[in-house]
Design a protein around this motif. Structure first.
Motif, PDB file in Angstrom:
ATOM      1  N   GLY A   1      -9.113  12.828  -9.364  1.00  0.00           N
ATOM      2  CA  GLY A   1      -8.051  11.837  -9.249  1.00  0.00           C
ATOM      3  C   GLY A   1      -6.884  12.121 -10.162  1.00  0.00           C
ATOM      4  N   ARG A   2      -7.175  12.541 -11.377  1.00  0.00           N
ATOM      5  CA  ARG A   2      -6.109  12.769 -12.357  1.00  0.00           C
ATOM      6  C   ARG A   2      -5.061  13.740 -11.829  1.00  0.00           C
ATOM      7  N   VAL A   3      -5.500  14.777 -11.164  1.00  0.00           N
ATOM      8  CA  VAL A   3      -4.560  15.798 -10.692  1.00  0.00           C
ATOM      9  C   VAL A   3      -3.687  15.304  -9.540  1.00  0.00           C
ATOM     10  N   GLN A   4      -3.963  14.091  -9.017  1.00  0.00           N
ATOM     11  CA  GLN A   4      -3.160  13.537  -7.929  1.00  0.00           C
ATOM     12  C   GLN A   4      -2.082  12.556  -8.404  1.00  0.00           C
ATOM     13  N   ALA A   5      -1.994  12.324  -9.711  1.00  0.00           N
ATOM     14  CA  ALA A   5      -1.104  11.272 -10.206  1.00  0.00           C
ATOM     15  C   ALA A   5       0.365  11.528  -9.879  1.00  0.00           C
ATOM     16  N   GLN A   6       0.749  12.816  -9.737  1.00  0.00           N
ATOM     17  CA  GLN A   6       2.134  13.142  -9.408  1.00  0.00           C
ATOM     18  C   GLN A   6       2.306  13.635  -7.966  1.00  0.00           C
ATOM     19  N   ASP A   7       1.250  13.469  -7.171  1.00  0.00           N
ATOM     20  CA  ASP A   7       1.259  13.921  -5.782  1.00  0.00           C
ATOM     21  C   ASP A   7       1.613  12.740  -4.884  1.00  0.00           C
ATOM     22  N   VAL A   8       2.743  12.816  -4.178  1.00  0.00           N
ATOM     23  CA  VAL A   8       3.189  11.682  -3.361  1.00  0.00           C
ATOM     24  C   VAL A   8       2.371  11.521  -2.085  1.00  0.00           C
ATOM     25  N   LYS A   9       1.451  12.419  -1.822  1.00  0.00           N
ATOM     26  CA  LYS A   9       0.547  12.273  -0.674  1.00  0.00           C
ATOM     27  C   LYS A   9      -0.656  11.398  -1.012  1.00  0.00           C
ATOM     28  N   SER A  10      -0.740  10.941  -2.256  1.00  0.00           N
ATOM     29  CA  SER A  10      -1.870  10.148  -2.748  1.00  0.00           C
ATOM     30  C   SER A  10      -1.343   8.877  -3.404  1.00  0.00           C
ATOM     31  N   HIS A  11      -2.123   7.789  -3.317  1.00  0.00           N
ATOM     32  CA  HIS A  11      -1.775   6.555  -4.023  1.00  0.00           C
ATOM     33  C   HIS A  11      -2.187   6.585  -5.489  1.00  0.00           C
ATOM     34  N   LEU A  12      -3.011   7.536  -5.901  1.00  0.00           N
ATOM     35  CA  LEU A  12      -3.605   7.500  -7.233  1.00  0.00           C
ATOM     36  C   LEU A  12      -2.540   7.729  -8.300  1.00  0.00           C
ATOM     37  N   GLY A  13      -2.579   6.891  -9.355  1.00  0.00           N
ATOM     38  CA  GLY A  13      -1.632   7.034 -10.445  1.00  0.00           C
ATOM     39  C   GLY A  13      -0.219   6.626 -10.080  1.00  0.00           C
ATOM     40  N   LYS A  14      -0.083   5.588  -9.265  1.00  0.00           N
ATOM     41  CA  LYS A  14       1.219   5.171  -8.759  1.00  0.00           C
ATOM     42  C   LYS A  14       1.446   3.673  -8.997  1.00  0.00           C
ATOM     43  N   VAL A  15       2.706   3.288  -8.900  1.00  0.00           N
ATOM     44  CA  VAL A  15       3.067   1.898  -8.627  1.00  0.00           C
ATOM     45  C   VAL A  15       3.522   1.861  -7.181  1.00  0.00           C
ATOM     46  N   VAL A  16       3.005   0.900  -6.408  1.00  0.00           N
ATOM     47  CA  VAL A  16       3.409   0.777  -5.010  1.00  0.00           C
ATOM     48  C   VAL A  16       4.138  -0.543  -4.801  1.00  0.00           C
ATOM     49  N   ARG A  17       4.902  -0.589  -3.715  1.00  0.00           N
ATOM     50  CA  ARG A  17       5.715  -1.774  -3.386  1.00  0.00           C
ATOM     51  C   ARG A  17       5.584  -2.038  -1.888  1.00  0.00           C
ATOM     52  N   ILE A  18       5.127  -3.251  -1.571  1.00  0.00           N
ATOM     53  CA  ILE A  18       4.874  -3.615  -0.172  1.00  0.00           C
ATOM     54  C   ILE A  18       5.412  -5.015   0.092  1.00  0.00           C
ATOM     55  N   HIS A  19       5.481  -5.367   1.368  1.00  0.00           N
ATOM     56  CA  HIS A  19       5.715  -6.754   1.754  1.00  0.00           C
ATOM     57  C   HIS A  19       4.402  -7.523   1.614  1.00  0.00           C
ATOM     58  N   PRO A  20       4.440  -8.853   1.547  1.00  0.00           N
ATOM     59  CA  PRO A  20       3.200  -9.635   1.412  1.00  0.00           C
ATOM     60  C   PRO A  20       2.199  -9.448   2.542  1.00  0.00           C
ATOM     61  N   ASP A  21       2.652  -8.946   3.693  1.00  0.00           N
ATOM     62  CA  ASP A  21       1.705  -8.672   4.782  1.00  0.00           C
ATOM     63  C   ASP A  21       1.222  -7.226   4.766  1.00  0.00           C
ATOM     64  N   GLY A  22       1.632  -6.451   3.769  1.00  0.00           N
ATOM     65  CA  GLY A  22       1.194  -5.067   3.639  1.00  0.00           C
ATOM     66  C   GLY A  22       2.125  -4.049   4.254  1.00  0.00           C
ATOM     67  N   THR A  23       3.126  -4.491   4.998  1.00  0.00           N
ATOM     68  CA  THR A  23       4.069  -3.537   5.573  1.00  0.00           C
ATOM     69  C   THR A  23       4.979  -2.974   4.485  1.00  0.00           C
ATOM     70  N   VAL A  24       5.675  -1.888   4.828  1.00  0.00           N
ATOM     71  CA  VAL A  24       6.428  -1.119   3.839  1.00  0.00           C
ATOM     72  C   VAL A  24       7.913  -1.474   3.880  1.00  0.00           C
ATOM     73  N   PRO A  25       8.505  -1.829   2.738  1.00  0.00           N
ATOM     74  CA  PRO A  25       9.956  -2.073   2.707  1.00  0.00           C
ATOM     75  C   PRO A  25      10.734  -0.822   3.106  1.00  0.00           C
ATOM     76  N   GLN A  26      11.808  -1.010   3.840  1.00  0.00           N
ATOM     77  CA  GLN A  26      12.559   0.114   4.383  1.00  0.00           C
ATOM     78  C   GLN A  26      13.388   0.840   3.327  1.00  0.00           C
ATOM     79  N   ASP A  27      13.517   0.273   2.126  1.00  0.00           N
ATOM     80  CA  ASP A  27      14.244   0.960   1.064  1.00  0.00           C
ATOM     81  C   ASP A  27      13.310   1.580   0.028  1.00  0.00           C
ATOM     82  N   ASN A  28      12.014   1.705   0.331  1.00  0.00           N
ATOM     83  CA  ASN A  28      11.107   2.400  -0.586  1.00  0.00           C
ATOM     84  C   ASN A  28      11.520   3.869  -0.708  1.00  0.00           C
ATOM     85  N   PRO A  29      11.358   4.463  -1.896  1.00  0.00           N
ATOM     86  CA  PRO A  29      11.966   5.781  -2.141  1.00  0.00           C
ATOM     87  C   PRO A  29      11.360   6.945  -1.380  1.00  0.00           C
ATOM     88  N   TYR A  30      10.083   6.855  -0.985  1.00  0.00           N
ATOM     89  CA  TYR A  30       9.438   7.994  -0.317  1.00  0.00           C
ATOM     90  C   TYR A  30       9.220   7.746   1.174  1.00  0.00           C
TER      91      TYR A  30
END
Length: 437
Positions: free
Chosen positions: A239-268
């Motif tokens: 897991g540690r080696v994935q902290a900077q890998d954008v293909k993985s959620h590990l070691g991240k801060v994420v941002r979602i809508h309350p229903d789990g959908t993705v905001p259209q201005d998210n950076p990736y």
């Protein structure tokens, strides 16, 4: 500065798979480790009524602490660590609201000032009144993987609770092949035997790993209806080696809508192969999160042996773990060749030795005018409520409050009336209220 050969890097990573020093059971006193996102006054520019804008900056020695674990690592700028100690002028009153909770992890306020309180190892959620009465465990929550740092973690009341009765929680979800952090929401049916209905899992950390460590799990709602969720990198090498890998959620801060959908201005969102929920990368294990009065996210993350960090995560930025940092493995083996690298952000502040942070609020209430705009962080290893005075986005003073309680503080939130509410991490955990005496 230490330099590493590739075999040593791999060996060091493997050593670092050990749990952050969180005792098992959590109050056994073994060596350290290790929001309530109440929006506060601007952490950079305190409120005009704080009476501190014209005051001179604090000076003098820092809060007493041991020698650094990695003395050769020097701060990148003045005031990045060991700022002058400060002292609250207002006498404090600590009132016990409730006890008998098994390792509580988080508090959230219902509109009538009752509290939702989670128990990490049991997976139980309770409603606690201001008089200390505790409801039966809320029925209907999904099963948790409660080993080590897993279990039932954060809880938040939905921003539209008055009409929807929705509550949100994070937990370590048992899965085939291991587990992972999940975020669920459901309608709270109040009453003598409270329960939740229509449970929906709105986010799942991926990939699934077989680890009991570093799940993260703090949530913060923003005024525009988005939800930040903090995620750990699971500690183990895979897991540690994935902290900077954008293909993985590990070691991240994420941002979602309350229903789990993705905001259209998210950076990736438009990055091929990237997880579209990602907000920022390169984190170790973020367990503290809150918004300031400009609605900017502030976090505090667990370091290894040394290197707990205060950060202000911004969209698309890399906070460096495990490439850079200010700590070392618990064995004393090195992790980082350097504390700085191109394209990687520096922490606003760091601790070595660690405080083991968990839970944070930025104070905005009227009961303690001198605290307005200050960060308050639960300290597990420090056994203190850690107060940071911030000016222009830099820490200028530090105080360790409530040391006489000799308690691991797991969460701190600002109550509706401006008091601070804490939970202590123990097999007989308590809800405490801090007011002026």
């Amino acid at each position: 500065m230490r330099s590493l050969t590739m075999p040593l890097i791999v060996a060091a990573l493997l050593v670092g798979c050990r749990d952050d020093p969180e005792p098992t059971p959590p109050d056994s006193g073994t060596q350290q480790q290790q929001d309530s996102g109440v929006a506060g006054d601007d952490a950079g520019v305190p409120g005009d009524d704080a009476g501190v804008a014209e005051d001179p900056l604090p000076s003098g020695p820092p809060v007493p602490q041991g020698p650094p674990n990695v003395p050769e690592f020097k701060p990148a700028f003045p005031g990045q660590t060991r700022v002058p100690a400060i002292q609250t002028k207002t006498p404090l009153q600590v009132t016990e609201i409730a006890s008998g909770l098994r390792n509580p992890w988080a508090i959230a306020f219902l509109p009538d000032q009752r509290m939702l309180v989670t128990e990490k190892p049991t997976g139980s959620l309770y409603i606690v009144t201001q008089q200390g009465a505790k409801s039966p465990a809320v029925k209907g929550l999904p099963a948790v993987d409660a080993r080590d740092q897993g279990g039932l973690l954060d809880v938040e009341v939905g921003p539209d609770y008055a009409t929807s009765q929705l509550i949100y929680w994070t937990y370590s979800e048992p899965r085939q092949g291991g587990n992972g952090l999940a975020v669920a929401r459901a309608r709270l049916v109040d009453g003598a035997s409270p329960r939740v209905e229509n449970v929906q899992v709105i986010f799942r950390m991926m990939p699934t790993l077989d680890s009991t460590l570093h799940s993260g799990g703090r949530m913060v709602f923003t005024p525009d209806g988005k939800l930040f969720v903090t995620l750990g990198e699971r500690s183990i090498l895979a897991g540690r080696v994935q902290a900077q890998d954008v293909k993985s959620h590990l070691g991240k801060v994420v941002r979602i809508h309350p229903d789990g959908t993705v905001p259209q201005d998210n950076p990736y969102l438009n990055t091929p192969g990237a997880k579209p929920e990602i907000w920022s990368i390169g984190h170790r294990n973020v367990l503290s999160a809150a918004l300031d009065s400009q609605n900017r996210l502030w976090t505090v993350e667990m370091g290894p042996q040394g290197g707990d960090e205060v950060n202000r995560p911004e969209a698309g930025k890399d906070y460096g773990w495990p490439t850079i940092g200010y700590g070392e493995e618990y064995s004393g083996a090195p992790i980082h060749q350097s504390t700085q690298a191109p394209g990687m952000e520096q922490p606003v502040y760091y601790w070595d030795p660690v405080i083991a942070p968990s839970g944070m609020t930025i104070y905005s209430g009227a009961l303690f005018p001198e605290w307005r705009g200050n960060l308050f962080i639960g300290g597990l290893a420090a056994k203190a409520l850690v107060r940071l005075m911030v000016r222009n986005d830099r820490v200028v003073g530090e105080e360790h409050l409530l040391k006489d309680l000799d308690s691991r503080i797991r969460d701190v939130v600002q109550g509706p009336e401006g008091a601070l509410y804490l939970v202590t991490d123990a097999t007989n955990g308590k809800v405490l209220k801090v007011t002026p005496r």
